[in-house]
Motif scaffolding. Structure first.
Motif, PDB file in Angstrom:
ATOM      1  N   THR A 136     -44.726 -38.630  21.702  1.00 17.13           N
ATOM      2  CA  THR A 136     -44.603 -39.763  22.630  1.00 17.13           C
ATOM      3  C   THR A 136     -44.686 -41.072  21.853  1.00 17.13           C
ATOM      4  N   ASP A 137     -44.508 -42.164  22.605  1.00 11.93           N
ATOM      5  CA  ASP A 137     -44.710 -43.485  22.013  1.00 11.93           C
ATOM      6  C   ASP A 137     -46.201 -43.833  22.070  1.00 11.93           C
ATOM      7  N   GLY A 138     -46.528 -45.068  21.755  1.00  8.53           N
ATOM      8  CA  GLY A 138     -47.922 -45.474  21.722  1.00  8.53           C
ATOM      9  C   GLY A 138     -48.601 -45.480  23.069  1.00  8.53           C
ATOM     10  N   GLN A 139     -47.837 -45.580  24.164  1.00  6.33           N
ATOM     11  CA  GLN A 139     -48.417 -45.583  25.496  1.00  6.33           C
ATOM     12  C   GLN A 139     -48.775 -44.184  25.972  1.00  6.33           C
ATOM     13  N   GLY A 140     -48.150 -43.155  25.385  1.00  2.00           N
ATOM     14  CA  GLY A 140     -48.473 -41.790  25.751  1.00  2.00           C
ATOM     15  C   GLY A 140     -47.735 -41.250  26.950  1.00  2.00           C
ATOM     16  N   TYR A 141     -46.782 -41.998  27.518  1.00  2.00           N
ATOM     17  CA  TYR A 141     -46.100 -41.543  28.743  1.00  2.00           C
ATOM     18  C   TYR A 141     -44.621 -41.258  28.532  1.00  2.00           C
ATOM     19  N   LEU A 142     -43.989 -41.809  27.489  1.00  2.00           N
ATOM     20  CA  LEU A 142     -42.567 -41.611  27.243  1.00  2.00           C
ATOM     21  C   LEU A 142     -42.361 -41.054  25.848  1.00  2.00           C
ATOM     22  N   CYS A 143     -41.244 -40.339  25.684  1.00  2.00           N
ATOM     23  CA  CYS A 143     -40.928 -39.702  24.403  1.00  2.00           C
ATOM     24  C   CYS A 143     -40.534 -40.750  23.373  1.00  2.00           C
ATOM     25  N   SER A 144     -40.910 -40.491  22.115  1.00  2.00           N
ATOM     26  CA  SER A 144     -40.566 -41.419  21.035  1.00  2.00           C
ATOM     27  C   SER A 144     -39.221 -41.095  20.406  1.00  2.00           C
ATOM     28  N   ARG A 145     -38.614 -39.992  20.786  1.00  2.00           N
ATOM     29  CA  ARG A 145     -37.335 -39.586  20.185  1.00  2.00           C
ATOM     30  C   ARG A 145     -36.169 -39.790  21.146  1.00  2.00           C
ATOM     31  N   CYS A 146     -36.382 -39.552  22.419  1.00  2.00           N
ATOM     32  CA  CYS A 146     -35.289 -39.655  23.396  1.00  2.00           C
ATOM     33  C   CYS A 146     -35.088 -41.098  23.848  1.00  2.00           C
ATOM     34  N   MET A 147     -33.881 -41.392  24.356  1.00  2.00           N
ATOM     35  CA  MET A 147     -33.585 -42.708  24.898  1.00  2.00           C
ATOM     36  C   MET A 147     -34.420 -42.935  26.157  1.00  2.00           C
ATOM     37  N   TYR A 148     -34.790 -44.194  26.380  1.00  2.00           N
ATOM     38  CA  TYR A 148     -35.697 -44.510  27.481  1.00  2.00           C
ATOM     39  C   TYR A 148     -35.089 -44.228  28.852  1.00  2.00           C
ATOM     40  N   ASN A 149     -33.751 -44.302  28.957  1.00  2.00           N
ATOM     41  CA  ASN A 149     -33.129 -44.089  30.263  1.00  2.00           C
ATOM     42  C   ASN A 149     -33.128 -42.620  30.679  1.00  2.00           C
ATOM     43  N   ILE A 150     -33.514 -41.727  29.770  1.00  2.00           N
ATOM     44  CA  ILE A 150     -33.624 -40.309  30.123  1.00  2.00           C
ATOM     45  C   ILE A 150     -34.946 -40.030  30.821  1.00  2.00           C
ATOM     46  N   HIS A 151     -35.934 -40.892  30.611  1.00  2.00           N
ATOM     47  CA  HIS A 151     -37.263 -40.753  31.210  1.00  2.00           C
ATOM     48  C   HIS A 151     -37.961 -39.468  30.771  1.00  2.00           C
ATOM     49  N   CYS A 152     -37.775 -39.108  29.520  1.00  2.00           N
ATOM     50  CA  CYS A 152     -38.451 -37.938  28.965  1.00  2.00           C
ATOM     51  C   CYS A 152     -39.917 -38.283  28.736  1.00  2.00           C
ATOM     52  N   THR A 153     -40.806 -37.416  29.175  1.00  2.00           N
ATOM     53  CA  THR A 153     -42.245 -37.666  29.024  1.00  2.00           C
ATOM     54  C   THR A 153     -42.812 -37.072  27.745  1.00  2.00           C
ATOM     55  N   GLY A 154     -41.954 -36.624  26.838  1.00  2.00           N
ATOM     56  CA  GLY A 154     -42.410 -36.102  25.555  1.00  2.00           C
ATOM     57  C   GLY A 154     -41.740 -34.806  25.187  1.00  2.00           C
ATOM     58  N   CYS A 155     -41.183 -34.749  23.970  1.00  2.00           N
ATOM     59  CA  CYS A 155     -40.570 -33.521  23.479  1.00  2.00           C
ATOM     60  C   CYS A 155     -41.659 -32.601  22.932  1.00  2.00           C
ATOM     61  N   GLU A 156     -41.680 -31.366  23.427  1.00  2.00           N
ATOM     62  CA  GLU A 156     -42.760 -30.441  23.086  1.00  2.00           C
ATOM     63  C   GLU A 156     -42.577 -29.856  21.686  1.00  2.00           C
ATOM     64  N   LEU A 157     -43.681 -29.701  20.968  1.00  2.00           N
ATOM     65  CA  LEU A 157     -43.699 -29.084  19.650  1.00  2.00           C
ATOM     66  C   LEU A 157     -44.212 -27.650  19.779  1.00  2.00           C
ATOM     67  N   VAL A 158     -43.736 -26.766  18.883  1.00  2.00           N
ATOM     68  CA  VAL A 158     -44.135 -25.356  18.911  1.00  2.00           C
ATOM     69  C   VAL A 158     -44.725 -24.986  17.561  1.00  2.00           C
ATOM     70  N   ARG A 159     -45.517 -23.920  17.552  1.00  2.00           N
ATOM     71  CA  ARG A 159     -46.216 -23.495  16.353  1.00  2.00           C
ATOM     72  C   ARG A 159     -45.296 -22.828  15.322  1.00  2.00           C
ATOM     73  N   GLU A 160     -44.224 -22.175  15.766  1.00  5.29           N
ATOM     74  CA  GLU A 160     -43.491 -21.237  14.922  1.00  5.29           C
ATOM     75  C   GLU A 160     -42.506 -21.896  13.970  1.00  5.29           C
ATOM     76  N   VAL A 161     -42.256 -23.181  14.054  1.00  7.19           N
ATOM     77  CA  VAL A 161     -41.211 -23.814  13.234  1.00  7.19           C
ATOM     78  C   VAL A 161     -41.828 -24.932  12.385  1.00  7.19           C
ATOM     79  N   GLU A 162     -41.033 -25.393  11.424  1.00  4.34           N
ATOM     80  CA  GLU A 162     -41.429 -26.553  10.625  1.00  4.34           C
ATOM     81  C   GLU A 162     -41.123 -27.812  11.418  1.00  4.34           C
ATOM     82  N   ILE A 163     -42.039 -28.753  11.413  1.00  2.66           N
ATOM     83  CA  ILE A 163     -41.927 -29.961  12.229  1.00  2.66           C
ATOM     84  C   ILE A 163     -41.749 -31.166  11.305  1.00  2.66           C
ATOM     85  N   THR A 164     -40.787 -32.003  11.626  1.00  2.00           N
ATOM     86  CA  THR A 164     -40.549 -33.240  10.881  1.00  2.00           C
ATOM     87  C   THR A 164     -41.089 -34.404  11.694  1.00  2.00           C
TER      88      THR A 164
END
Length: 435
Positions: A136-164
């Motif tokens: 998320t961004d610094g506010q904790g309510y919107l995703c830091s990767r997706c465009m704001y007009n999508i209204h994504c509340t955060g892209c989920e991370l998983v344990r099984e893959v490498e994360i950048t």
């Protein structure tokens, strides 16, 4: 490829070169977001480079770095903020989000395994409940990767893959099955034990200053004491005490100090007693005399190290009335606690050591001082002298001797008016008291 990381000249975010746009002339780097925002700010007035301030065309003069030929960016450690969020449905069936607890920080490589990231987060989870981690961004309510007009509340991370990870990312831990009691526990604040050593914010008193002055100081190996007996540096304890206090006690507060290669002014409040200042607890010698003092005057300083202004309080010893002196202005005013942040030097007098005060004798009155400024009138030997005049410089007997000398001089020389003799006499100014 070992990619270099640089900061955007506007937002100061550290990004790899391929995510920055570089000005061809000065080499200044801007991220895409700041370049777009700066272009909107200048509009049609002409774009100026934030680094060299030259007018440029953003579309032509700012270019992106060539893409990396390797498959991976260089490794570097990022400081990633972590916050906690509670997702729930309200009574109307609408999805709600609420941040709780206290934010934390975690240090991770920009490319890390999911298992390592989850293990780092689990070390400071407030309680063991099912959770998931999203970007998320610094506010904790919107995703830091997706465009704001999508209204994504955060892209989920998983344990099984490498994360950048990127420098602008925030990790938000979402808990869905928690109770109100757990929320209340997460909001509680406990003071760290180091706060016990925190200096009190209450105003100091002059007694606190005396305690600090007479407090023992340990001289360690970095500041040893030279022993005259063994002729070697030794660790010791140094204590300053006062054997006997004078009748007039001058207390100087150290308002100006040299700290971290610069001088600074201390404006801490120091409460001082006007009457009955007892110093009996700070003496190591005999106490035959009174240890109680009364304030007689004090000097105040306003300003800093390079410039300031001095004022003073002083008590009239005849009337015991306080006066405040500020340049040419004098007002009747008592010192109070409001002056505790500016008081600089205090003058105390021992109670049983105060001497009686009176004006010096034979001082001319105001009327007599005014008469001195008046031009002297003609004086002859027939001029009557008022014997009841007090506080005069020349008495009646001396006056008769001077008149006799003038009369004798008049008989021996060519006759001339008496007033001329008086005007040339060096004593003529003394006659002004009797004109």
């Amino acid at each position: 490829m070992s990619a270099d990381w640089r900061s955007c000249a506007v937002c100061l975010e550290e990004l790899p070169d391929h995510e920055l746009l570089t000005h061809l002339s000065c080499g200044g780097a801007l991220c895409h977001v700041c370049l777009e925002a700066t272009s909107k700010h200048y509009g049609a007035a002409g774009f100026q480079c934030p680094v060299c301030t030259a007018e440029v065309n953003p579309a032509e003069d700012f270019v992106a770095a060539p893409p990396s030929t390797g498959n991976k960016c260089s490794k570097r450690v990022l400081t990633i903020p972590v916050q906690f969020r509670y997702d729930y449905e309200d009574n109307d069936g609408q999805n709600k989000m609420k941040l709780f607890g206290h934010p934390r920080m975690v240090y991770l490589a920009n490319e890390t395994q999911g298992e390592s990231l989850f293990s780092a987060i689990e070390r400071f989870l407030p309680f063991q409940v099912p959770y998931k981690i999203v970007l998320t961004d610094g506010q904790g309510y919107l995703c830091s990767r997706c465009m704001y007009n999508i209204h994504c509340t955060g892209c989920e991370l998983v344990r099984e893959v490498e994360i950048t990870l990127q420098s602008g990312d925030h990790l938000t831990v979402i808990c869905e099955e928690i109770t109100q009691h757990q929320l209340d526990l997460a909001e509680q604040v406990s003071d760290h034990e180091s706060l016990k050593d925190l200096r009190s914010q209450d105003p100091l008193t002059i007694q606190d200053c005396f305690h600090a002055f007479t407090e023992s100081e340990l001289l360690d190996e970095h500041n040893p004491w030279f022993c005259p007996k063994c002729q070697h540096n030794q660790c010791a304890r140094k204590t300053l005490t006062v054997w006997r206090y004078p009748d007039t006690l001058v207390v100087y507060l150290k308002r100006f100090v040299f700290h971290e290669l610069c001088s600074t002014k201390l404006d801490n409040k120091v409460l001082f007693p006007v009457n009955n200042f007892d110093v009996s607890g700070f003496v190591s010698g005999p106490t035959d005399e009174s240890m109680t003092y009364d304030l007689q005057s004090c000097v105040c300083h306003f300003g800093g190290v390079n410039a300031g202004h001095y004022t003073a309080f002083s008590k009239n010893p005849s009337t015991n009335q306080w006066y405040y002196y500020n340049d040419e202005t004098t007002t009747q005013q008592d010192p109070s606690d409001n002056d505790s942040s500016s008081v600089y030097v205090l003058f105390y007098q021992r109670k049983d050591g105060q001497l009686p005060f009176s004006l010096p004798p034979n001082q001319p009155t105001d009327q007599q001082q005014e008469d001195q400024k008046q031009p002297s009138s003609d004086i002859t030997d027939e001029t009557p002298i008022d014997k009841n005049i007090e506080n005069t410089v020349i008495n009646e007997h001396e006056m008769k001797q001077i008149l006799a000398q003038l009369k004798s001089s008049e008989e021996s020389e060519t006759p001339r008016p008496v007033e001329n003799c008086v005007q040339k006499s060096p004593l003529s100014n003394s006659f002004d008291f009797y004109s």
